[in-house]
Design a protein around this motif. Structure first.
Motif, PDB file in Angstrom:
ATOM      1  N   ARG A 107      -2.429  -1.185  -0.686  1.00  0.00           N
ATOM      2  CA  ARG A 107      -3.726  -0.708  -0.213  1.00  0.00           C
ATOM      3  C   ARG A 107      -4.446  -1.705   0.684  1.00  0.00           C
ATOM      4  NH1 ARG A 107      -7.566   0.031  -3.744  1.00  0.00           N
ATOM      5  NH2 ARG A 107      -6.736  -1.485  -5.200  1.00  0.00           N
ATOM      6  N   HIS A 108      -3.956  -2.958   0.762  1.00  0.00           N
ATOM      7  CA  HIS A 108      -4.655  -3.983   1.540  1.00  0.00           C
ATOM      8  C   HIS A 108      -4.025  -4.241   2.900  1.00  0.00           C
ATOM      9  CE1 HIS A 108      -6.501  -5.928  -2.330  1.00  0.00           C
ATOM     10  NE2 HIS A 108      -6.801  -4.646  -2.179  1.00  0.00           N
ATOM     11  N   VAL A 109      -2.882  -3.607   3.190  1.00  0.00           N
ATOM     12  CA  VAL A 109      -2.172  -3.845   4.452  1.00  0.00           C
ATOM     13  C   VAL A 109      -1.683  -2.514   4.991  1.00  0.00           C
ATOM     14  CG1 VAL A 109      -0.204  -4.994   5.543  1.00  0.00           C
ATOM     15  CG2 VAL A 109      -1.447  -6.142   3.715  1.00  0.00           C
ATOM     16  N   ASP A 110      -1.852  -2.294   6.299  1.00  0.00           N
ATOM     17  CA  ASP A 110      -1.346  -1.056   6.874  1.00  0.00           C
ATOM     18  C   ASP A 110       0.129  -1.218   7.246  1.00  0.00           C
ATOM     19  OD1 ASP A 110      -1.133  -2.364   9.341  1.00  0.00           O
ATOM     20  OD2 ASP A 110      -2.856  -1.354  10.228  1.00  0.00           O
ATOM     21  N   GLU A 111       0.733  -0.171   7.815  1.00  0.00           N
ATOM     22  CA  GLU A 111       2.166  -0.196   8.090  1.00  0.00           C
ATOM     23  C   GLU A 111       2.557  -1.202   9.165  1.00  0.00           C
ATOM     24  OE1 GLU A 111       3.637   3.367  10.240  1.00  0.00           O
ATOM     25  OE2 GLU A 111       1.570   4.064  10.047  1.00  0.00           O
ATOM     26  N   PHE A 112       1.588  -1.746   9.895  1.00  0.00           N
ATOM     27  CA  PHE A 112       1.858  -2.765  10.909  1.00  0.00           C
ATOM     28  C   PHE A 112       1.553  -4.167  10.402  1.00  0.00           C
ATOM     29  CE2 PHE A 112       0.718   1.141  13.205  1.00  0.00           C
ATOM     30  CZ  PHE A 112       1.907   1.355  13.876  1.00  0.00           C
ATOM     31  N   GLY A 113       1.250  -4.287   9.110  1.00  0.00           N
ATOM     32  CA  GLY A 113       0.966  -5.596   8.543  1.00  0.00           C
ATOM     33  C   GLY A 113      -0.442  -6.086   8.760  1.00  0.00           C
ATOM     34  N   ARG A 114      -1.335  -5.215   9.227  1.00  0.00           N
ATOM     35  CA  ARG A 114      -2.708  -5.628   9.491  1.00  0.00           C
ATOM     36  C   ARG A 114      -3.563  -5.445   8.240  1.00  0.00           C
ATOM     37  NH1 ARG A 114      -3.084  -1.871  14.810  1.00  0.00           N
ATOM     38  NH2 ARG A 114      -2.607  -0.398  13.139  1.00  0.00           N
ATOM     39  N   PRO A 115      -4.292  -6.488   7.858  1.00  0.00           N
ATOM     40  CA  PRO A 115      -5.169  -6.351   6.694  1.00  0.00           C
ATOM     41  C   PRO A 115      -6.243  -5.299   6.958  1.00  0.00           C
ATOM     42  CG  PRO A 115      -4.896  -8.663   7.320  1.00  0.00           C
ATOM     43  CD  PRO A 115      -4.324  -7.836   8.436  1.00  0.00           C
ATOM     44  N   HIS A 116      -6.571  -4.547   5.932  1.00  0.00           N
ATOM     45  CA  HIS A 116      -7.636  -3.568   6.064  1.00  0.00           C
ATOM     46  C   HIS A 116      -8.210  -3.281   4.683  1.00  0.00           C
ATOM     47  CE1 HIS A 116      -5.599   0.164   4.497  1.00  0.00           C
ATOM     48  NE2 HIS A 116      -4.560  -0.624   4.656  1.00  0.00           N
ATOM     49  N   SER A 117      -9.419  -2.796   4.662  1.00  0.00           N
ATOM     50  CA  SER A 117     -10.076  -2.473   3.400  1.00  0.00           C
ATOM     51  C   SER A 117      -9.578  -1.123   2.908  1.00  0.00           C
ATOM     52  CB  SER A 117     -11.596  -2.439   3.580  1.00  0.00           C
ATOM     53  OG  SER A 117     -12.065  -3.702   4.002  1.00  0.00           O
ATOM     54  N   PRO A 118      -9.356  -0.991   1.603  1.00  0.00           N
ATOM     55  CA  PRO A 118      -8.940   0.310   1.069  1.00  0.00           C
ATOM     56  C   PRO A 118      -9.980   1.381   1.357  1.00  0.00           C
ATOM     57  CG  PRO A 118      -8.651  -1.438  -0.562  1.00  0.00           C
ATOM     58  CD  PRO A 118      -9.422  -2.021   0.576  1.00  0.00           C
ATOM     59  N   ASP A 119      -9.515   2.599   1.458  1.00  0.00           N
ATOM     60  CA  ASP A 119     -10.412   3.731   1.649  1.00  0.00           C
ATOM     61  C   ASP A 119     -11.467   3.750   0.545  1.00  0.00           C
ATOM     62  OD1 ASP A 119     -11.394   6.566   1.365  1.00  0.00           O
ATOM     63  OD2 ASP A 119     -10.090   6.833   3.092  1.00  0.00           O
ATOM     64  N   ALA A 120     -12.685   4.061   0.914  1.00  0.00           N
ATOM     65  CA  ALA A 120     -13.770   4.055  -0.056  1.00  0.00           C
ATOM     66  C   ALA A 120     -13.523   5.039  -1.197  1.00  0.00           C
ATOM     67  CB  ALA A 120     -15.088   4.385   0.635  1.00  0.00           C
ATOM     68  N   LYS A 121     -12.736   6.080  -0.930  1.00  0.00           N
ATOM     69  CA  LYS A 121     -12.460   7.068  -1.966  1.00  0.00           C
ATOM     70  C   LYS A 121     -11.365   6.607  -2.938  1.00  0.00           C
ATOM     71  CE  LYS A 121     -13.697  11.086   0.881  1.00  0.00           C
ATOM     72  NZ  LYS A 121     -13.202  12.367   1.469  1.00  0.00           N
ATOM     73  N   ASP A 122     -10.669   5.539  -2.560  1.00  0.00           N
ATOM     74  CA  ASP A 122      -9.567   5.055  -3.398  1.00  0.00           C
ATOM     75  C   ASP A 122     -10.134   4.111  -4.452  1.00  0.00           C
ATOM     76  OD1 ASP A 122      -7.311   3.972  -4.552  1.00  0.00           O
ATOM     77  OD2 ASP A 122      -6.239   3.746  -2.661  1.00  0.00           O
ATOM     78  N   LYS A 123     -10.182   4.556  -5.668  1.00  0.00           N
ATOM     79  CA  LYS A 123     -10.794   3.773  -6.734  1.00  0.00           C
ATOM     80  C   LYS A 123      -9.772   3.045  -7.606  1.00  0.00           C
ATOM     81  CE  LYS A 123     -14.865   5.123  -5.519  1.00  0.00           C
ATOM     82  NZ  LYS A 123     -15.826   4.177  -4.908  1.00  0.00           N
ATOM     83  N   ARG A 124      -8.528   2.944  -7.143  1.00  0.00           N
ATOM     84  CA  ARG A 124      -7.543   2.208  -7.930  1.00  0.00           C
ATOM     85  C   ARG A 124      -7.957   0.744  -8.057  1.00  0.00           C
ATOM     86  NH1 ARG A 124      -2.239   3.680  -4.665  1.00  0.00           N
ATOM     87  NH2 ARG A 124      -3.825   3.860  -3.048  1.00  0.00           N
ATOM     88  N   SER A 125      -7.736   0.194  -9.220  1.00  0.00           N
ATOM     89  CA  SER A 125      -8.090  -1.216  -9.459  1.00  0.00           C
ATOM     90  C   SER A 125      -6.885  -2.127  -9.279  1.00  0.00           C
ATOM     91  CB  SER A 125      -8.665  -1.368 -10.876  1.00  0.00           C
ATOM     92  OG  SER A 125      -7.734  -0.907 -11.833  1.00  0.00           O
ATOM     93  N   TRP A 126      -5.781  -1.603  -8.732  1.00  0.00           N
ATOM     94  CA  TRP A 126      -4.609  -2.421  -8.468  1.00  0.00           C
ATOM     95  C   TRP A 126      -4.222  -2.269  -7.011  1.00  0.00           C
ATOM     96  CZ3 TRP A 126      -4.812   2.002 -11.359  1.00  0.00           C
ATOM     97  CH2 TRP A 126      -4.076   3.102 -10.925  1.00  0.00           C
ATOM     98  N   ARG A 127      -3.425  -3.204  -6.533  1.00  0.00           N
ATOM     99  CA  ARG A 127      -3.095  -3.255  -5.105  1.00  0.00           C
ATOM    100  C   ARG A 127      -1.813  -2.506  -4.766  1.00  0.00           C
ATOM    101  NH1 ARG A 127      -2.673  -8.613  -1.143  1.00  0.00           N
ATOM    102  NH2 ARG A 127      -1.508  -7.600   0.522  1.00  0.00           N
ATOM    103  N   PHE A 128      -0.740  -2.771  -5.502  1.00  0.00           N
ATOM    104  CA  PHE A 128       0.572  -2.202  -5.185  1.00  0.00           C
ATOM    105  C   PHE A 128       0.860  -1.025  -6.109  1.00  0.00           C
ATOM    106  CE2 PHE A 128       0.820  -6.737  -4.130  1.00  0.00           C
ATOM    107  CZ  PHE A 128       1.189  -6.670  -2.788  1.00  0.00           C
ATOM    108  N   ASP A 129       1.236   0.094  -5.515  1.00  0.00           N
ATOM    109  CA  ASP A 129       1.500   1.305  -6.294  1.00  0.00           C
ATOM    110  C   ASP A 129       2.980   1.345  -6.685  1.00  0.00           C
ATOM    111  OD1 ASP A 129       0.040   3.249  -7.462  1.00  0.00           O
ATOM    112  OD2 ASP A 129      -0.134   4.537  -5.712  1.00  0.00           O
ATOM    113  N   GLY A 130       3.353   0.467  -7.609  1.00  0.00           N
ATOM    114  CA  GLY A 130       4.746   0.438  -8.018  1.00  0.00           C
ATOM    115  C   GLY A 130       5.024  -0.643  -9.040  1.00  0.00           C
TER     116      GLY A 130
END
Length: 311
Positions: A253-276
């Protein structure tokens, strides 16, 4: 003296029988998830309720299942099949026991180690340097691409099939223990391009034989899989490890597909970074050299295996 050569039909029959035996051997090893698929409160207006439900699934349903599934990888890696008759020694080296430990292991590997340094450098070039495309930059780009190609050498992707349809994927990282240690060292030289590609493919094929179409369905359905005749292993780029698009890698959630840092979507309330999830298997080859196979299992992959086949 006349040498008997088996016909194509003979070979296909032997392969089919060997695959049936593999299914019989591994079917009992797979954990079974009991119960209905838990439903997320998609119609809820409370993100706190949605977040609590997702975390409950992650911690209390998917992670326990994943921990039971990991020993199957060790069994798959030790299983001789076809022309690859070597009996490898395998054991589960690491399987983080809770959610925080899983996230810390993924962060250390995917963000802090040398594993994806080449990808980050290439992504940075595309973002900051592409507008200044001179002859010198062309040479720089060529070198970055070469490093990225070499850096992706230890990676493999294993697609998951339901009949002829690919429904998900998960990823493997294979290398000698010495290279794994170098990947985290400030002084040792990490050289992913020098890792034996044949051994990487050999280990990945052993996993693919079991996990392309898990032995959790009737043999008739499994035999329809695209992988029944030959295991399917795909090449993998470093960036793809955290691109969940089309059910490939796991979401970061902290990096886009090009490796650029970005803030997670405001609607995404997950408290973890990697979905796996992740785990590591130690493999001792016939020559005595120890290797690690690290398995990266996106939650979409674990979910599909838990409820395989989805009818």
């Amino acid at each position: 003296m006349t040498t008997f050569e088996p016909t194509t039909e003979d070979k296909q029959h032997r392969h089919h029988e060997a695959m049936k035996q593999l299914v019989a051997d591994f079917g009992p090893l797979f954990p079974r998830h009991v119960g209905e698929k838990p439903a997320l409160p998609f119609d809820s207006e409370s993100w706190a309720e949605y977040e609590a439900a997702r975390r409950d699934q992650y911690v209390n349903v998917m992670l326990p299942y994943w921990q039971k599934l990991v020993p199957v990888y060790a069994a798959a890696l030790s299983y001789p099949f076809g022309d690859d008759i070597g009996q490898l020694q395998t054991s589960v080296e690491v399987c983080p026991a809770d959610m925080d430990a899983q996230q810390n292991s993924l962060l250390r590997l995917l963000e802090k180690s040398k594993l994806r340094m080449a990808w980050r450098s290439l992504a940075e070039w595309y973002v900051t340097q592409q507008a200044y495309y001179t002859d010198g930059q062309r040479k720089a780009l060529s070198e970055l691409k070469r490093e990225h190609h070499e850096g992706s050498n230890p990676l493999a992707e294993i697609p998951l099939y339901q009949s002829i349809m690919r429904v998900s994927c998960h990823q493997l990282i294979c290398m000698p223990v010495s290279q794994w240690d170098a990947m985290f060292s400030q002084t040792a030289q990490y050289e992913p391009g020098s890792i034996d590609a044949k051994t990487i493919k050999r280990l990945a094929v052993r996993v693919a034989r079991v996990f392309n179409a898990p032995p959790l369905a009737d043999i008739e359905l499994l035999a329809q899989s695209s992988s029944w005749g030959e295991p399917i292993v795909w090449n993998m780029g470093q960036g793809g490890l955290t691109v969940s698009k089309s059910c490939h890698g796991m979401d970061d959630r902290h990096v886009d597909e090009f490796g650029r840092p970005h803030s997670p979507d405001a609607k995404d309330k997950r408290s973890w970074r990697f979905d796996g999830f992740c785990a590591q298997i130690r493999v001792i080859l016939e020559d005595g050299i120890p290797w690690y196979m690290t398995v990266l299992a996106p939650t979409h992959f674990v979910h599909h295996v838990m409820y395989y086949p989805n009818r």
